[in-house]
Design an enzyme around this catalytic site. Structure first.
Site, short mmCIF file in Angstrom:
data_model
loop_
_atom_site.label_atom_id
_atom_site.label_comp_id
_atom_site.label_asym_id
_atom_site.label_seq_id
_atom_site.Cartn_x
_atom_site.Cartn_y
_atom_site.Cartn_z
N GLU A 21 0.84 -1.21 0.00
CA GLU A 21 0.00 0.00 0.00
C GLU A 21 0.86 1.25 0.00
OE1 GLU A 21 -2.82 1.29 -0.10
OE2 GLU A 21 -4.34 -0.26 0.13
N ARG A 104 -7.42 0.63 13.00
CA ARG A 104 -6.04 0.99 12.70
C ARG A 104 -6.07 2.08 11.63
NH1 ARG A 104 -5.10 -0.61 7.51
NH2 ARG A 104 -5.82 -2.67 6.84
N ASN A 106 -5.19 3.64 8.01
CA ASN A 106 -5.12 3.11 6.67
C ASN A 106 -4.44 4.15 5.78
OD1 ASN A 106 -5.73 0.88 5.00
ND2 ASN A 106 -7.46 1.97 4.11
N ASN A 152 -9.70 5.62 2.38
CA ASN A 152 -8.69 5.25 1.39
C ASN A 152 -8.18 6.45 0.62
OD1 ASN A 152 -7.40 2.72 1.12
ND2 ASN A 152 -9.39 1.75 0.95
N ASP A 202 -9.77 2.09 -4.31
CA ASP A 202 -8.86 2.01 -3.17
C ASP A 202 -7.96 3.24 -3.17
OD1 ASP A 202 -7.06 1.20 -1.20
OD2 ASP A 202 -7.25 -0.90 -1.69
CA CA Z 1 -5.85 1.23 0.68
#
Ligand code: CA
Length: 296
Positions: A21, A104, A106, A152, A202
């Protein structure tokens, strides 16, 4: 409808990341900064040598960004920390969700003024349990969007007046009016609706033409969209189903780097996509912008 542009990315690092990521290009070091969230790794990939240096953190790592001090600011399972690359030392700063142990951090990114925006996600995916925060260089933190599910992709328009934002389960890209002076946002509206059969939106970045590049989790691709019309313009094919995020890098920001994941895929699925979890790259003829470090 005009045919869309199509490209195919190549795997440049067969990292087999669990959940790759958060890529961003560090021009001084000429490396790609990225993370493996579920392996708690911060990584620097050097395309010139093929090397990938990793730092293991004490908790899950949502995203890391460079700072004007030369260290990294990292949003983790336990809030914001500083990571000193030379020594590997980790210094906790603050945790706006210290009272929400089921969450958490991101995805995140710095705005054009160097404030760090990062959002959270619930481990059990409880809808609406997460938020988007803004951490100012003064280390004041503020909740900017609540009732988020999977915070995201973030991107700012070229004129700095619009924040683009993805809360993945909505399958949308939304826009806010953005006030660069105050960091305030207002007037949320939807600008892109991602059709269900394409995958889930995303991570995201923007190019020099103001078009948005959106990684589609479950979609084997990164897609290019016109935020003014909501039109799909192009698609980068990736040999990994769980395409997670993207950024432009290289000396002239003409290489699109793409992260991907293996998490949640069984051995049969992985046998059909052995490069899942890799870092991919492609020249598309489009260029991006330098990432803004935290603090200015
Ligand atoms: Ca992501």
């Amino acid at each position: 409808m005009a045919p869309i542009a199509e490209w195919t990315a190549s795997c440049v690092l067969d990292a087999k990341a669990t959940l790759g990521e958060g890529p961003s290009w560090l021009p001084e070091r000429r490396v790609l900064l990225w993370v493996d969230i579920e392996s708690a790794l911060v990584c620097l990939f050097d395309p010139a040598t093929g090397g990938n240096r990793v730092w293991k953190l004490p908790s899950h790592v949502g995203v890391a960004v460079p700072t004007v001090r030369g260290d990294l600011l990292v949003a983790t399972q336990r809030g914001f920390v500083r990571l000193e690359l030379e020594t590997g030392s980790v210094t906790p700063l603050l945790d706006p969700e210290a009272d929400v142990p089921g969450n958490r951090f991101n995805d995140g990114k710095c705005d054009p003024q160097g404030r760090f925006w990062a959002g959270s996600i619930a481990y059990d995916r409880t809808p609406g349990a997460a938020s988007l925060y803004r951490l100012d260089p003064s280390l004041d933190v503020r909740k900017m969007v609540s009732q988020v599910s999977t915070s995201n992709g973030l991107a700012w328009s070229l004129d700095g007046k619009v924040l683009y934002y993805i809360d993945t389960p909505t399958r949308r890209v939304d826009a806010f009016d953005f006030d660069g002076g105050s960091g305030d946002i207002a007037n949320r509206r939807t600008i892109i609706k991602v059709p269900e059969d394409l995958g889930k939106p995303d991570g995201m970045t923007i190019d020099q033409e103001g078009m948005l590049w959106v990684a589609l989790w479950g979609g084997w691709c990164v897609t290019r969209w016109n935020p003014a019309t909501g039109e799909l313009l192009g698609k980068v094919h990736v040999a990994a189903e769980r395409t997670s995020s993207c950024c432009f890098g290289g000396d002239s920001h003409d290489m699109l780097y793409i992260t991907s994941a293996r998490t949640g895929l069984d051995s049969e699925a992985l046998s059909r996509q052995p490069l899942a979890g890799g870092v991919f790259a492609v020249h598309t003829g489009h260029r991006g912008l330098p990432c803004v470090p935290f603090g200015g």
